[in-house]
Design a protein around this motif. Sequence first.
Motif, PDB file in Angstrom:
ATOM      1  N   VAL A  74      88.518  46.559  44.212  1.00 32.99           N
ATOM      2  CA  VAL A  74      89.280  45.740  45.062  1.00 32.99           C
ATOM      3  C   VAL A  74      89.095  44.415  44.585  1.00 32.99           C
ATOM      4  O   VAL A  74      89.922  43.550  44.766  1.00 32.99           O
ATOM      5  N   TRP A  75      87.984  44.107  44.131  1.00 29.76           N
ATOM      6  CA  TRP A  75      87.840  42.827  43.442  1.00 29.76           C
ATOM      7  C   TRP A  75      88.825  42.384  42.327  1.00 29.76           C
ATOM      8  O   TRP A  75      89.221  41.389  42.231  1.00 29.76           O
ATOM      9  N   PHE A  79      92.510  41.093  47.166  1.00 32.82           N
ATOM     10  CA  PHE A  79      92.485  41.812  48.728  1.00 32.82           C
ATOM     11  C   PHE A  79      93.725  41.650  49.375  1.00 32.82           C
ATOM     12  O   PHE A  79      94.033  40.712  50.415  1.00 32.82           O
ATOM     13  N   PHE A  84      92.919  45.842  51.786  1.00 32.52           N
ATOM     14  CA  PHE A  84      91.829  45.329  52.645  1.00 32.52           C
ATOM     15  C   PHE A  84      91.686  46.230  53.747  1.00 32.52           C
ATOM     16  O   PHE A  84      90.455  46.697  54.129  1.00 32.52           O
ATOM     17  N   GLN A 116      89.930  43.560  60.643  1.00 31.88           N
ATOM     18  CA  GLN A 116      90.865  42.741  60.162  1.00 31.88           C
ATOM     19  C   GLN A 116      91.415  41.455  60.702  1.00 31.88           C
ATOM     20  O   GLN A 116      91.605  40.567  60.144  1.00 31.88           O
ATOM     21  N   ARG A 120      90.390  38.248  59.201  1.00 30.53           N
ATOM     22  CA  ARG A 120      91.625  37.740  58.383  1.00 30.53           C
ATOM     23  C   ARG A 120      93.065  37.727  59.263  1.00 30.53           C
ATOM     24  O   ARG A 120      93.967  38.527  59.134  1.00 30.53           O
TER      25      ARG A 120
END
Length: 249
Positions: A74-75, A79, A84, A116, A120
């Motif tokens: 994922v890195w 993202f 995510f 989430q 975010r």
Amino acid sequence: GKAGGLLLALLSGSREYTDEKLSEAFRLSGLSHVLALSGMHLSIFSGFALNVTNKIFGKKKSVIFSIFFVLFFVWFAGFSPSLFRALLCFLIIAFSEYLSIDISMLSVLSLSFLLQIIFRSDDVNSVSFILSYSALTGIILLSDFFYKFFSYILIKKFSEGFSVSLSAQVFTSMITAKIFKIISPTGIIASVFTSDLFNIFLISGFILVLLSLLFPPLINVSGLLLNYIYIIIEKVVIFFAQVKPIVFN
């Protein structure tokens, strides 16, 4: 070559090196979600990591190893909202299994959604966020129902594939029609017949890249092997793209 362009798109979501003709074929065949980083990609890598390490380290240690492996992926990939979401679901499931806690997939998705929008909140305006949660909700709620029907007429592998694909399409088709003005009737069938090909291509590509970094003389052989798989994918995707999609004005 072209295989490298597709592999980069699948690993990082970067499509600038993907063949334009193939990208359009993905769209027309209803397979655009394959090029968008999502839970499919993460599940392939997490499943691969679990299977490889489970026999060596045991179940609990393999879960920890797979967490680090997935975090690295994922890195590397970035993202994106859908990725995510997949990461949150994976971490919730991994920790619940590590602690031997039984939790339903609907609860996992609900907790992921709450986390989430807390951490975010801007993601809620993203199309990938909406489609990702809609597709997985459809799969959780409807796949068992469709599987009971398809299991009478198809072998297990295809009945499972059609059930998952159709469930996702039911919950996302109207959203796709509204936003993109297009619905691809072959998307359900194409997803079933290409899923294993993409799994093989993605895992093979990942392993061959690592081997080529460790042993540079393997680069040419690796490229040759990967391009053979790419040619098969290209022919299959273009075949399904021949059926004209439904376009909404």
